[in-house]
Design an enzyme around this catalytic site. Structure first.
Site, short mmCIF file in Angstrom:
data_model
loop_
_atom_site.label_atom_id
_atom_site.label_comp_id
_atom_site.label_asym_id
_atom_site.label_seq_id
_atom_site.Cartn_x
_atom_site.Cartn_y
_atom_site.Cartn_z
N ILE A 63 0.88 -1.17 0.00
CA ILE A 63 0.00 0.00 0.00
C ILE A 63 0.92 1.21 0.00
CG2 ILE A 63 -0.25 -0.10 2.53
CD1 ILE A 63 -2.97 1.27 2.21
N SER A 64 0.63 2.17 -0.88
CA SER A 64 1.50 3.34 -1.02
C SER A 64 1.50 4.18 0.24
CB SER A 64 1.04 4.20 -2.20
OG SER A 64 1.18 3.51 -3.42
N ALA A 65 2.53 5.01 0.36
CA ALA A 65 2.63 5.96 1.47
C ALA A 65 1.48 6.97 1.39
CB ALA A 65 3.96 6.69 1.41
#
Length: 230
Positions: A63-65
């Site tokens: 999951i992206s930042a």
């Protein structure tokens, strides 16, 4: 892209305020959506959901930042008005799909496409427990499907906004075809070296492409290659 690390952030609201303070979020609508969808509901148990960094969600993906999610929401904001349609390719845990759904509302449509069935199942559970987006899921204006995101999701095309959460070696033609004139596609492009591309479709069907920033995403590939970790 710099990261806005701080160990003192332990609530969703504080995460959003931190991104506002650093100028990553400038839109009130984006801030409202990210406050309405608690990121803590969309990350693995035991994680630090509000610290500004990517994290593994299994199946060789992340999951992206938060700052990357905020940047993509900001880039797409004008194409996420109530009643509009949005496609989220590589929807993962469902977090950004839920944010999109909140922004386009019950009169719009938000579609997530993910080729790992287990992630689709867990993302639906995440959304069901997320409050604001759960109602939209029940109403049918938000849905997540198992599919190859490189082919888009033709059923509800054309889309005002398309977001891709993995890096393609080149922009998939199917996604450009499914973009509405006046629509915008945000997609990381490249192999080792990647750029976040912003693709705007003109009224005559031609496209304008610009590079927003250098990024590092997992590859947009087949389910088999992803599970092998290619």
């Amino acid at each position: 892209m710099r990261q806005f690390w701080t160990n003192s952030i332990n609530t969703n609201k504080a995460m959003v305020e931190n991104l506002q303070n650093h100028g990553v979020i400038t839109s009130d609508k984006v801030a409202e959506a990210m406050e309405a969808v608690d990121r803590g509901m969309f990350v693995p148990d035991g994680s630090s959901p509000y610290v500004d960094g990517p994290m593994s969600i299994g199946y060789n993906v992340t999951i992206s930042a938060p700052h990357m999610h905020a940047m993509c929401l900001e880039l797409l904001e004008k194409n996420l008005k109530p009643g509009m349609r949005v496609l989220d390719v590589g929807s993962g845990t469902g977090y950004l799909t839920a944010c999109f759904a909140v922004m386009v509302g019950s009169e719009g449509r938000a579609i997530g496409v993910e080729h790992i069935p287990e992630l689709v199942a867990s993302s639906i559970k995440n959304i069901e427990g997320s409050g604001a987006a759960s109602t939209l899921l029940k109403e049918g204006s938000l849905a997540v499907h198992v599919g190859d995101g490189r082919q888009g999701w033709a059923e509800f095309a054309p889309y005002d906004a398309i977001h891709v959460g993995a890096a393609a070696p080149e922009i998939p033609e199917a996604l450009i075809e499914q973009l509405k004139p006046g629509g915008r596609l945000v997609i990381p492009v490249g192999n080792i070296f990647q750029d976040l591309k912003v693709v705007d479709k003109n009224s005559d069907g031609s496209v304008s492409i610009k590079s927003e920033t250098s990024v590092r995403y997992v590859p947009l590939t087949s389910r088999e290659a992803q599970l092998r970790g290619d």
